[in-house]
Scaffold this active site. Structure first.
Site, PDB file in Angstrom:
ATOM      1  N   GLN A  63       3.184   9.781   1.483  1.00 20.62           N
ATOM      2  CA  GLN A  63       4.449   9.050   1.384  1.00 20.62           C
ATOM      3  C   GLN A  63       5.227   9.430   0.120  1.00 20.62           C
ATOM      4  OE1 GLN A  63       2.663   4.968   2.257  1.00 20.62           O
ATOM      5  NE2 GLN A  63       4.717   4.781   3.101  1.00 20.62           N
ATOM      6  N   GLY A 104       0.833  -1.199   0.000  1.00 12.80           N
ATOM      7  CA  GLY A 104       0.000   0.000   0.000  1.00 12.80           C
ATOM      8  C   GLY A 104       0.864   1.244   0.000  1.00 12.80           C
ATOM      9  N   CYS A 159       6.721  -0.828   6.712  1.00 10.72           N
ATOM     10  CA  CYS A 159       6.280   0.369   6.011  1.00 10.72           C
ATOM     11  C   CYS A 159       7.382   0.815   5.051  1.00 10.72           C
ATOM     12  CB  CYS A 159       5.995   1.477   7.027  1.00 10.72           C
ATOM     13  SG  CYS A 159       5.450   3.009   6.287  1.00 10.72           S
ATOM     14  N   LEU A 160       7.004   1.196   3.836  1.00  9.65           N
ATOM     15  CA  LEU A 160       7.992   1.667   2.858  1.00  9.65           C
ATOM     16  C   LEU A 160       8.710   2.919   3.335  1.00  9.65           C
ATOM     17  CD1 LEU A 160       5.996   1.199  -0.487  1.00  9.65           C
ATOM     18  CD2 LEU A 160       7.826  -0.257   0.398  1.00  9.65           C
ATOM     19  N   HIS A 191      -3.462   0.817   8.221  1.00  7.81           N
ATOM     20  CA  HIS A 191      -2.102   1.360   8.128  1.00  7.81           C
ATOM     21  C   HIS A 191      -2.086   2.566   7.172  1.00  7.81           C
ATOM     22  CE1 HIS A 191       2.426   0.722   7.907  1.00  7.81           C
ATOM     23  NE2 HIS A 191       2.207   1.476   6.839  1.00  7.81           N
ATOM     24  N   GLU A 192      -2.736   2.428   6.001  1.00 13.55           N
ATOM     25  CA  GLU A 192      -2.736   3.529   5.015  1.00 13.55           C
ATOM     26  C   GLU A 192      -3.565   4.712   5.512  1.00 13.55           C
ATOM     27  OE1 GLU A 192      -0.501   3.424   2.861  1.00 13.55           O
ATOM     28  OE2 GLU A 192      -0.121   1.302   3.209  1.00 13.55           O
ATOM     29  N   HIS A 236      -1.595   6.680   7.840  1.00 16.72           N
ATOM     30  CA  HIS A 236      -0.677   7.583   7.128  1.00 16.72           C
ATOM     31  C   HIS A 236      -1.377   8.896   6.798  1.00 16.72           C
ATOM     32  CE1 HIS A 236       3.110   5.604   6.321  1.00 16.72           C
ATOM     33  NE2 HIS A 236       2.534   4.516   5.853  1.00 16.72           N
TER      34      HIS A 236
HETATM   35 NI    NI Z   1       3.345   2.608   5.534  1.00 16.07          NI
END
Ligand code: NI
Length: 177
Positions: free
Chosen positions: A57, A52, A99-100, A141-142, A145
């Protein structure tokens, strides 16, 4: 698939960049600019092998995210969510997350097990998703963000401090290399 021909891979912002800590602004018009951003976010997520990606991000503080769990679950499809909200949540489950924006770090996070999420898709049509398991976790999670929260903000203060110290150290070490 709705790929346009000019898609590009965007730079993913990493903790502790400020844009990740700011609550995003709702999208008012789903226009070609937003749709191009969505397509670039899909390309960026796939290229980074993420499940995701939220707009902040990639440095754009707007309330939209993309998800694709097909790496882990072949029945899943690409999901685009504009202005998503969690309308209902239920249960509790501990599971591992990464997480990226915090590369190389995974930890167990406690979250509700099931969610009911509402939003709009790339064309502006209403979307409703009621789900449990990995998708429920990825959605939370998204959406976190988009509210300016990272999964480390869901850890206990002691574990978070421990993480920050370790992370800063690893940043210094990778800068030396
Ligand atoms: Ni993340």
């Amino acid at each position: 698939m709705f790929y346009n021909t000019f898609m590009s891979v965007l730079e993913i912002k990493k903790f502790p960049e400020k844009v990740l800590k700011q609550k995003t602004t709702p999208v008012e018009n789903i226009d070609s600019r937003i749709q191009l951003l969505i397509d670039d976010m899909v390309e960026t997520m796939h290229s980074a092998r993420g499940l995701g990606l939220a707009a902040n991000q990639v440095g754009v503080s707007q309330r939209l995210c993309v998800l694709d769990l097909s790496m882990k679950d072949e029945n899943s499809r690409l999901i685009v969510l504009i202005n998503p909200v969690i309308a209902e949540k239920e249960g509790i489950l501990d599971a591992e997350e990464g997480c990226l924006s915090i590369p190389g770090y995974m930890t167990t996070i406690r979250r509700p097990e099931k969610v009911f999420v509402k939003g709009h898709d790339r064309e502006g049509k209403p979307v409703e998703i009621e789900t449990a398991g990995l998708l429920a976790r990825a959605l939370q999670h998204e959406i976190d963000h988009l509210d300016g929260l990272l999964f480390i903000d869901r850890m206990s203060p002691i574990r978070r401090e421990f993480f920050k110290r370790r992370y800063k150290k690893s940043l210094k070490e990778s800068a030396k290399e």
